[in-house]
Design an enzyme around this catalytic site. Structure first.
Site, PDB file in Angstrom:
ATOM      1  N   ALA A  72       0.874  -1.171   0.000  1.00  0.00           N
ATOM      2  CA  ALA A  72       0.000   0.000   0.000  1.00  0.00           C
ATOM      3  C   ALA A  72       0.912   1.222   0.000  1.00  0.00           C
ATOM      4  O   ALA A  72       2.076   1.146   0.423  1.00  0.00           O
ATOM      5  CB  ALA A  72      -0.877  -0.014   1.241  1.00  0.00           C
ATOM      6  N   GLY A 118       0.759  -4.989   0.902  1.00  0.00           N
ATOM      7  CA  GLY A 118      -0.419  -5.085   0.033  1.00  0.00           C
ATOM      8  C   GLY A 118      -0.104  -5.733  -1.315  1.00  0.00           C
ATOM      9  O   GLY A 118      -1.000  -6.288  -1.962  1.00  0.00           O
ATOM     10  N   GLU A 121      -0.294  -9.308  -0.653  1.00  0.00           N
ATOM     11  CA  GLU A 121      -1.717  -9.607  -0.443  1.00  0.00           C
ATOM     12  C   GLU A 121      -2.452  -9.702  -1.782  1.00  0.00           C
ATOM     13  O   GLU A 121      -3.346 -10.535  -1.954  1.00  0.00           O
ATOM     14  CB  GLU A 121      -2.333  -8.544   0.481  1.00  0.00           C
ATOM     15  CG  GLU A 121      -1.760  -8.680   1.900  1.00  0.00           C
ATOM     16  CD  GLU A 121      -2.161  -7.564   2.842  1.00  0.00           C
ATOM     17  OE1 GLU A 121      -1.888  -6.389   2.530  1.00  0.00           O
ATOM     18  OE2 GLU A 121      -2.777  -7.868   3.878  1.00  0.00           O
ATOM     19  N   GLU A 141       4.530  -5.201   7.451  1.00  0.00           N
ATOM     20  CA  GLU A 141       3.719  -4.136   8.063  1.00  0.00           C
ATOM     21  C   GLU A 141       4.110  -3.819   9.499  1.00  0.00           C
ATOM     22  O   GLU A 141       3.987  -2.672   9.945  1.00  0.00           O
ATOM     23  CB  GLU A 141       2.225  -4.510   8.009  1.00  0.00           C
ATOM     24  CG  GLU A 141       1.576  -4.300   6.648  1.00  0.00           C
ATOM     25  CD  GLU A 141       1.740  -5.465   5.680  1.00  0.00           C
ATOM     26  OE1 GLU A 141       2.589  -6.344   5.930  1.00  0.00           O
ATOM     27  OE2 GLU A 141       1.021  -5.501   4.677  1.00  0.00           O
TER      28      GLU A 141
HETATM   29  C1  LIG Z   1      -2.686  -2.819   4.167  1.00  0.00           C
HETATM   30  C2  LIG Z   1      -1.396  -2.813   3.503  1.00  0.00           C
HETATM   31  C3  LIG Z   1      -0.292  -2.223   4.140  1.00  0.00           C
HETATM   32  C4  LIG Z   1       0.997  -2.145   3.439  1.00  0.00           C
HETATM   33  O1  LIG Z   1       1.164  -2.616   2.340  1.00  0.00           O
HETATM   34  S1  LIG Z   1       2.227  -1.323   4.263  1.00  0.00           S
HETATM   35  C5  LIG Z   1       3.543  -1.208   3.082  1.00  0.00           C
HETATM   36  C6  LIG Z   1       4.332  -2.482   2.990  1.00  0.00           C
HETATM   37  N1  LIG Z   1       5.464  -2.311   2.101  1.00  0.00           N
HETATM   38  C7  LIG Z   1       6.662  -1.893   2.527  1.00  0.00           C
HETATM   39  O2  LIG Z   1       6.881  -1.634   3.702  1.00  0.00           O
HETATM   40  C8  LIG Z   1       7.743  -1.766   1.485  1.00  0.00           C
HETATM   41  C9  LIG Z   1       8.190  -0.330   1.339  1.00  0.00           C
HETATM   42  N2  LIG Z   1       9.291  -0.198   0.394  1.00  0.00           N
HETATM   43  C10 LIG Z   1      10.546  -0.555   0.701  1.00  0.00           C
HETATM   44  O3  LIG Z   1      10.853  -1.051   1.767  1.00  0.00           O
HETATM   45  C11 LIG Z   1      11.602  -0.267  -0.328  1.00  0.00           C
HETATM   46  O4  LIG Z   1      11.090   0.652  -1.257  1.00  0.00           O
HETATM   47  C12 LIG Z   1      12.069  -1.517  -1.101  1.00  0.00           C
HETATM   48  C13 LIG Z   1      12.824  -2.458  -0.146  1.00  0.00           C
HETATM   49  C14 LIG Z   1      10.908  -2.249  -1.748  1.00  0.00           C
HETATM   50  C15 LIG Z   1      13.052  -1.068  -2.233  1.00  0.00           C
HETATM   51  O5  LIG Z   1      14.055  -0.261  -1.686  1.00  0.00           O
HETATM   52  P1  LIG Z   1      14.968   0.609  -2.656  1.00  0.00           P
HETATM   53  O6  LIG Z   1      15.565  -0.244  -3.718  1.00  0.00           O
HETATM   54  O7  LIG Z   1      15.950   1.360  -1.783  1.00  0.00           O
HETATM   55  O8  LIG Z   1      13.984   1.617  -3.391  1.00  0.00           O
HETATM   56  P2  LIG Z   1      13.295   2.924  -2.768  1.00  0.00           P
HETATM   57  O9  LIG Z   1      14.127   4.105  -3.058  1.00  0.00           O
HETATM   58  O10 LIG Z   1      12.909   2.689  -1.350  1.00  0.00           O
HETATM   59  O11 LIG Z   1      11.910   2.966  -3.638  1.00  0.00           O
HETATM   60  C16 LIG Z   1      11.812   3.601  -4.889  1.00  0.00           C
HETATM   61  C17 LIG Z   1      10.663   4.616  -4.793  1.00  0.00           C
HETATM   62  O12 LIG Z   1       9.478   3.897  -4.525  1.00  0.00           O
HETATM   63  C18 LIG Z   1       8.852   4.435  -3.364  1.00  0.00           C
HETATM   64  N3  LIG Z   1       8.133   3.367  -2.653  1.00  0.00           N
HETATM   65  C19 LIG Z   1       8.519   2.095  -2.473  1.00  0.00           C
HETATM   66  N4  LIG Z   1       7.618   1.423  -1.775  1.00  0.00           N
HETATM   67  C20 LIG Z   1       6.603   2.294  -1.525  1.00  0.00           C
HETATM   68  C21 LIG Z   1       5.368   2.184  -0.822  1.00  0.00           C
HETATM   69  N5  LIG Z   1       4.948   1.020  -0.301  1.00  0.00           N
HETATM   70  N6  LIG Z   1       4.604   3.287  -0.743  1.00  0.00           N
HETATM   71  C22 LIG Z   1       4.980   4.448  -1.299  1.00  0.00           C
HETATM   72  N7  LIG Z   1       6.150   4.597  -1.982  1.00  0.00           N
HETATM   73  C23 LIG Z   1       6.935   3.530  -2.078  1.00  0.00           C
HETATM   74  C24 LIG Z   1      10.001   4.990  -2.538  1.00  0.00           C
HETATM   75  O13 LIG Z   1       9.537   5.927  -1.618  1.00  0.00           O
HETATM   76  C25 LIG Z   1      10.866   5.581  -3.613  1.00  0.00           C
HETATM   77  O14 LIG Z   1      10.306   6.804  -4.016  1.00  0.00           O
HETATM   78  P3  LIG Z   1      11.240   8.098  -4.259  1.00  0.00           P
HETATM   79  O15 LIG Z   1      12.094   7.714  -5.426  1.00  0.00           O
HETATM   80  O16 LIG Z   1      10.288   9.211  -4.583  1.00  0.00           O
HETATM   81  O17 LIG Z   1      12.035   8.311  -3.024  1.00  0.00           O
END
Ligand SMILES: C/C=C/C(=O)SCCNC(=O)CCNC(=O)[C@H](O)C(C)(C)COP(=O)(O)OP(=O)(O)OC[C@H]1O[C@@H](n2cnc3c(N)ncnc32)[C@H](O)[C@@H]1OP(=O)(O)O
Length: 265
Positions: A72, A118, A121, A141
Protein backbone atom coordinates in the site's frame (compact mmCIF):
# COMPACT_ATOMS: atom_id res chain seq x y z
CA UNK A 1 -19.01 -5.20 -24.68
CA UNK A 2 -15.98 -2.94 -24.09
CA UNK A 3 -12.63 -4.28 -25.30
CA UNK A 4 -10.37 -4.35 -22.27
CA UNK A 5 -7.58 -2.33 -23.87
CA UNK A 6 -10.03 0.48 -24.70
CA UNK A 7 -10.42 1.41 -21.02
CA UNK A 8 -8.22 4.32 -19.93
CA UNK A 9 -6.50 3.91 -16.59
CA UNK A 10 -3.99 6.21 -14.94
CA UNK A 11 -2.05 3.61 -12.95
CA UNK A 12 -2.95 0.34 -14.65
CA UNK A 13 -2.69 -1.18 -18.06
CA UNK A 14 -5.17 -3.82 -19.13
CA UNK A 15 -4.41 -5.80 -22.30
CA UNK A 16 -6.26 -8.56 -24.01
CA UNK A 17 -4.45 -11.36 -25.87
CA UNK A 18 -7.14 -13.73 -27.14
CA UNK A 19 -8.64 -15.39 -24.07
CA UNK A 20 -5.98 -13.96 -21.72
CA UNK A 21 -6.18 -10.58 -20.00
CA UNK A 22 -2.98 -9.07 -18.59
CA UNK A 23 -3.35 -6.42 -15.91
CA UNK A 24 -0.19 -4.44 -15.14
CA UNK A 25 -0.02 -2.25 -12.04
CA UNK A 26 1.94 0.64 -13.45
CA UNK A 27 3.42 3.18 -11.03
CA UNK A 28 7.07 2.14 -11.40
CA UNK A 29 8.33 5.39 -9.79
CA UNK A 30 6.72 4.23 -6.52
CA UNK A 31 7.49 0.53 -7.13
CA UNK A 32 3.80 0.14 -8.12
CA UNK A 33 2.57 0.94 -4.59
CA UNK A 34 -1.21 0.80 -4.26
CA UNK A 35 -2.56 4.28 -3.59
CA UNK A 36 -6.32 4.84 -3.30
CA UNK A 37 -6.67 5.65 -7.02
CA UNK A 38 -4.83 2.47 -8.02
CA UNK A 39 -6.99 0.36 -5.71
CA UNK A 40 -10.10 1.90 -7.23
CA UNK A 41 -8.78 1.25 -10.76
CA UNK A 42 -8.01 -2.36 -9.78
CA UNK A 43 -11.63 -2.73 -8.81
CA UNK A 44 -12.84 -1.23 -12.14
CA UNK A 45 -10.45 -3.43 -14.11
CA UNK A 46 -11.67 -6.54 -12.31
CA UNK A 47 -15.29 -5.62 -13.11
CA UNK A 48 -14.37 -5.13 -16.79
CA UNK A 49 -12.76 -8.58 -16.83
CA UNK A 50 -15.84 -10.18 -15.22
CA UNK A 51 -18.09 -8.56 -17.83
CA UNK A 52 -16.05 -9.75 -20.81
CA UNK A 53 -17.11 -13.31 -21.68
CA UNK A 54 -14.15 -13.73 -24.07
CA UNK A 55 -11.66 -13.66 -21.18
CA UNK A 56 -10.76 -17.11 -19.83
CA UNK A 57 -7.90 -16.20 -17.48
CA UNK A 58 -6.31 -13.11 -15.94
CA UNK A 59 -2.61 -12.46 -15.29
CA UNK A 60 -1.59 -9.70 -12.87
CA UNK A 61 1.93 -8.26 -12.95
CA UNK A 62 3.89 -5.11 -12.13
CA UNK A 63 5.21 -2.42 -14.48
CA UNK A 64 8.95 -1.66 -14.68
CA UNK A 65 11.69 -4.09 -13.86
CA UNK A 66 11.89 -3.88 -10.04
CA UNK A 67 8.53 -4.59 -8.47
CA UNK A 68 5.31 -6.51 -8.67
CA UNK A 69 3.76 -4.20 -6.04
CA UNK A 70 5.75 -2.83 -3.04
CA UNK A 71 2.65 -2.52 -0.85
CA UNK A 72 0.00 0.00 0.00
CA UNK A 73 1.20 3.56 -0.59
CA UNK A 74 3.00 4.50 2.63
CA UNK A 75 2.67 8.25 1.98
CA UNK A 76 -1.13 7.79 2.00
CA UNK A 77 -1.05 5.44 5.01
CA UNK A 78 0.86 8.11 6.91
CA UNK A 79 -2.10 10.49 6.47
CA UNK A 80 -4.61 8.15 8.14
CA UNK A 81 -6.06 10.15 10.99
CA UNK A 82 -8.23 7.85 13.09
CA UNK A 83 -9.45 4.35 13.83
CA UNK A 84 -12.36 4.65 11.40
CA UNK A 85 -10.23 5.81 8.46
CA UNK A 86 -7.84 2.91 9.08
CA UNK A 87 -10.66 0.40 9.21
CA UNK A 88 -12.25 1.84 6.05
CA UNK A 89 -8.96 1.58 4.15
CA UNK A 90 -8.49 -2.04 5.23
CA UNK A 91 -12.08 -2.90 4.25
CA UNK A 92 -11.68 -1.20 0.84
CA UNK A 93 -8.44 -3.11 0.15
CA UNK A 94 -9.95 -6.39 1.36
CA UNK A 95 -12.94 -5.83 -0.90
CA UNK A 96 -10.72 -5.47 -4.00
CA UNK A 97 -8.71 -8.59 -3.06
CA UNK A 98 -11.91 -10.57 -2.44
CA UNK A 99 -13.30 -9.57 -5.84
CA UNK A 100 -10.08 -10.79 -7.47
CA UNK A 101 -10.06 -14.02 -5.44
CA UNK A 102 -13.72 -14.67 -6.33
CA UNK A 103 -13.31 -14.16 -10.09
CA UNK A 104 -14.85 -17.14 -11.90
CA UNK A 105 -11.71 -17.54 -14.07
CA UNK A 106 -8.14 -18.54 -13.15
CA UNK A 107 -6.01 -15.62 -11.96
CA UNK A 108 -2.20 -15.86 -12.00
CA UNK A 109 0.25 -13.44 -10.38
CA UNK A 110 3.48 -12.93 -12.36
CA UNK A 111 5.64 -11.69 -9.46
CA UNK A 112 8.39 -9.83 -11.32
CA UNK A 113 10.11 -8.23 -8.29
CA UNK A 114 9.16 -6.92 -4.84
CA UNK A 115 5.79 -8.23 -3.59
CA UNK A 116 5.56 -6.68 -0.14
CA UNK A 117 2.65 -5.86 2.15
CA UNK A 118 -0.42 -5.08 0.03
CA UNK A 119 1.55 -6.33 -2.99
CA UNK A 120 1.93 -9.81 -1.51
CA UNK A 121 -1.72 -9.61 -0.44
CA UNK A 122 -2.61 -8.97 -4.09
CA UNK A 123 -0.54 -11.99 -5.16
CA UNK A 124 -2.20 -14.07 -2.42
CA UNK A 125 -5.63 -13.18 -3.84
CA UNK A 126 -4.56 -14.86 -7.11
CA UNK A 127 -4.93 -18.61 -7.65
CA UNK A 128 -1.35 -19.31 -8.70
CA UNK A 129 1.89 -17.36 -8.31
CA UNK A 130 4.92 -17.40 -10.63
CA UNK A 131 8.01 -15.63 -9.25
CA UNK A 132 11.08 -14.25 -10.94
CA UNK A 133 14.37 -15.44 -9.34
CA UNK A 134 14.81 -11.76 -8.31
CA UNK A 135 11.44 -11.56 -6.51
CA UNK A 136 11.33 -10.64 -2.83
CA UNK A 137 8.16 -11.44 -0.95
CA UNK A 138 7.09 -10.45 2.54
CA UNK A 139 4.58 -8.83 4.86
CA UNK A 140 6.65 -6.10 6.59
CA UNK A 141 3.72 -4.14 8.06
CA UNK A 142 4.91 -4.55 11.67
CA UNK A 143 7.96 -2.42 10.76
CA UNK A 144 5.45 0.42 10.23
CA UNK A 145 3.50 -0.28 13.42
CA UNK A 146 0.73 -2.00 11.44
CA UNK A 147 -0.47 -5.49 10.58
CA UNK A 148 -1.38 -6.65 7.08
CA UNK A 149 -4.82 -5.23 6.30
CA UNK A 150 -5.69 -6.41 2.77
CA UNK A 151 -6.27 -10.05 3.74
CA UNK A 152 -2.67 -11.11 4.42
CA UNK A 153 -3.11 -12.38 7.98
CA UNK A 154 -5.85 -14.70 6.74
CA UNK A 155 -4.72 -15.74 3.25
CA UNK A 156 -1.03 -16.31 4.09
CA UNK A 157 -1.91 -18.49 7.09
CA UNK A 158 -4.37 -20.49 5.00
CA UNK A 159 -1.86 -20.93 2.16
CA UNK A 160 1.33 -21.88 4.04
CA UNK A 161 0.04 -22.62 7.57
CA UNK A 162 -0.09 -20.37 10.63
CA UNK A 163 3.42 -21.21 11.93
CA UNK A 164 5.21 -20.27 8.72
CA UNK A 165 2.94 -17.27 8.15
CA UNK A 166 3.59 -15.96 11.66
CA UNK A 167 7.36 -16.33 11.18
CA UNK A 168 7.14 -14.13 8.06
CA UNK A 169 4.79 -11.59 9.63
CA UNK A 170 6.56 -11.31 13.02
CA UNK A 171 10.07 -11.04 11.56
CA UNK A 172 8.91 -8.90 8.59
CA UNK A 173 11.65 -10.64 6.60
CA UNK A 174 11.64 -10.78 2.81
CA UNK A 175 11.98 -14.22 1.25
CA UNK A 176 13.55 -14.90 -2.13
CA UNK A 177 11.90 -16.92 -4.87
CA UNK A 178 13.47 -20.28 -4.00
CA UNK A 179 12.47 -20.03 -0.33
CA UNK A 180 9.00 -18.89 -1.38
CA UNK A 181 8.78 -21.99 -3.58
CA UNK A 182 9.84 -24.25 -0.70
CA UNK A 183 7.26 -22.59 1.57
CA UNK A 184 4.48 -23.16 -1.00
CA UNK A 185 4.07 -19.40 -1.25
CA UNK A 186 4.73 -19.49 -4.99
CA UNK A 187 3.99 -22.28 -7.45
CA UNK A 188 6.75 -21.68 -10.01
CA UNK A 189 10.04 -19.80 -10.34
CA UNK A 190 10.82 -18.63 -13.87
CA UNK A 191 13.32 -16.19 -15.43
CA UNK A 192 10.44 -14.65 -17.38
CA UNK A 193 7.50 -14.90 -14.96
CA UNK A 194 5.05 -13.22 -17.35
CA UNK A 195 5.85 -15.71 -20.12
CA UNK A 196 5.56 -18.62 -17.68
CA UNK A 197 2.25 -17.21 -16.38
CA UNK A 198 0.97 -17.07 -19.99
CA UNK A 199 1.96 -20.73 -20.52
CA UNK A 200 0.19 -21.81 -17.33
CA UNK A 201 -2.88 -19.73 -18.22
CA UNK A 202 -2.98 -21.20 -21.75
CA UNK A 203 -2.94 -24.69 -20.27
CA UNK A 204 -5.80 -23.74 -17.94
CA UNK A 205 -8.04 -22.17 -20.60
CA UNK A 206 -8.02 -25.39 -22.63
CA UNK A 207 -10.16 -26.91 -19.86
CA UNK A 208 -13.93 -26.63 -19.38
CA UNK A 209 -14.70 -23.05 -18.20
CA UNK A 210 -17.58 -23.88 -15.84
CA UNK A 211 -15.48 -26.63 -14.26
CA UNK A 212 -12.64 -24.11 -13.76
CA UNK A 213 -15.00 -21.72 -12.06
CA UNK A 214 -16.57 -24.39 -9.84
CA UNK A 215 -13.27 -25.99 -8.82
CA UNK A 216 -12.26 -22.55 -7.54
CA UNK A 217 -15.58 -22.24 -5.73
CA UNK A 218 -15.25 -25.72 -4.16
CA UNK A 219 -11.77 -24.99 -2.81
CA UNK A 220 -12.74 -21.49 -1.61
CA UNK A 221 -15.91 -22.58 0.17
CA UNK A 222 -14.25 -25.73 1.53
CA UNK A 223 -11.40 -23.75 3.11
CA UNK A 224 -13.89 -21.87 5.29
CA UNK A 225 -15.81 -24.84 6.61
CA UNK A 226 -15.63 -28.35 8.09
CA UNK A 227 -14.49 -31.30 5.95
CA UNK A 228 -18.03 -32.68 6.05
CA UNK A 229 -19.62 -29.44 4.84
CA UNK A 230 -16.86 -29.05 2.24
CA UNK A 231 -17.52 -32.53 0.88
CA UNK A 232 -21.17 -31.62 0.53
CA UNK A 233 -20.23 -28.49 -1.43
CA UNK A 234 -18.02 -30.66 -3.66
CA UNK A 235 -20.82 -33.15 -4.32
CA UNK A 236 -23.32 -30.36 -5.11
CA UNK A 237 -20.97 -28.67 -7.57
CA UNK A 238 -19.99 -32.03 -9.12
CA UNK A 239 -23.70 -32.71 -9.65
CA UNK A 240 -24.20 -29.32 -11.31
CA UNK A 241 -21.38 -30.04 -13.75
CA UNK A 242 -22.99 -33.29 -14.88
CA UNK A 243 -25.82 -31.13 -16.26
CA UNK A 244 -23.47 -29.09 -18.51
CA UNK A 245 -22.88 -29.50 -22.25
CA UNK A 246 -19.16 -29.31 -21.53
CA UNK A 247 -19.36 -32.50 -19.47
CA UNK A 248 -21.06 -34.26 -22.43
CA UNK A 249 -18.41 -32.86 -24.76
CA UNK A 250 -15.47 -33.74 -22.48
CA UNK A 251 -16.54 -37.34 -21.96
CA UNK A 252 -17.59 -37.90 -25.63
CA UNK A 253 -14.30 -36.43 -26.84
CA UNK A 254 -12.34 -38.74 -24.52
CA UNK A 255 -14.24 -41.81 -25.70
CA UNK A 256 -13.92 -40.79 -29.38
CA UNK A 257 -10.19 -40.12 -28.85
CA UNK A 258 -10.49 -36.52 -30.08
CA UNK A 259 -9.79 -33.13 -28.49
CA UNK A 260 -12.71 -31.62 -26.57
CA UNK A 261 -14.14 -28.30 -27.79
CA UNK A 262 -15.61 -26.64 -24.72
CA UNK A 263 -18.17 -23.86 -25.05
CA UNK A 264 -18.69 -22.96 -21.40
CA UNK A 265 -22.27 -24.23 -21.50
C1 LIG B 1 -2.69 -2.82 4.17
C2 LIG B 1 -1.40 -2.81 3.50
C3 LIG B 1 -0.29 -2.22 4.14
C4 LIG B 1 1.00 -2.14 3.44
O1 LIG B 1 1.16 -2.62 2.34
S1 LIG B 1 2.23 -1.32 4.26
C5 LIG B 1 3.54 -1.21 3.08
C6 LIG B 1 4.33 -2.48 2.99
N1 LIG B 1 5.46 -2.31 2.10
C7 LIG B 1 6.66 -1.89 2.53
O2 LIG B 1 6.88 -1.63 3.70
C8 LIG B 1 7.74 -1.77 1.48
C9 LIG B 1 8.19 -0.33 1.34
N2 LIG B 1 9.29 -0.20 0.39
C10 LIG B 1 10.55 -0.56 0.70
O3 LIG B 1 10.85 -1.05 1.77
C11 LIG B 1 11.60 -0.27 -0.33
O4 LIG B 1 11.09 0.65 -1.26
C12 LIG B 1 12.07 -1.52 -1.10
C13 LIG B 1 12.82 -2.46 -0.15
C14 LIG B 1 10.91 -2.25 -1.75
C15 LIG B 1 13.05 -1.07 -2.23
O5 LIG B 1 14.06 -0.26 -1.69
P1 LIG B 1 14.97 0.61 -2.66
O6 LIG B 1 15.57 -0.24 -3.72
O7 LIG B 1 15.95 1.36 -1.78
O8 LIG B 1 13.98 1.62 -3.39
P2 LIG B 1 13.29 2.92 -2.77
O9 LIG B 1 14.13 4.10 -3.06
O10 LIG B 1 12.91 2.69 -1.35
O11 LIG B 1 11.91 2.97 -3.64
C16 LIG B 1 11.81 3.60 -4.89
C17 LIG B 1 10.66 4.62 -4.79
O12 LIG B 1 9.48 3.90 -4.53
C18 LIG B 1 8.85 4.44 -3.36
N3 LIG B 1 8.13 3.37 -2.65
C19 LIG B 1 8.52 2.09 -2.47
N4 LIG B 1 7.62 1.42 -1.78
C20 LIG B 1 6.60 2.29 -1.53
C21 LIG B 1 5.37 2.18 -0.82
N5 LIG B 1 4.95 1.02 -0.30
N6 LIG B 1 4.60 3.29 -0.74
C22 LIG B 1 4.98 4.45 -1.30
N7 LIG B 1 6.15 4.60 -1.98
C23 LIG B 1 6.94 3.53 -2.08
C24 LIG B 1 10.00 4.99 -2.54
O13 LIG B 1 9.54 5.93 -1.62
C25 LIG B 1 10.87 5.58 -3.61
O14 LIG B 1 10.31 6.80 -4.02
P3 LIG B 1 11.24 8.10 -4.26
O15 LIG B 1 12.09 7.71 -5.43
O16 LIG B 1 10.29 9.21 -4.58
O17 LIG B 1 12.03 8.31 -3.02
Amino acid sequence: MTMLDEIDFQHLQLDQHGPLAVLTVNRPGALNALNADTLSELSQATEAVIENPEIGALIITGGGDRAFVAGADISELAQLGDVYAGRELALAGQDVMQTIANLPIPVIAAVNGFALGGGLELALACDVRVASPRAKLGLPEVTLGLIPGFGGTQRLARLIGPGRALDLMLTARQVGAEEALALGLVNYVADDPLQKAREVAEQMVKNAPIALSLVKEAVRRGMDTSLEAGLEVEADLFGMLVATQDFREGTSAFLAKRRAEFKGE
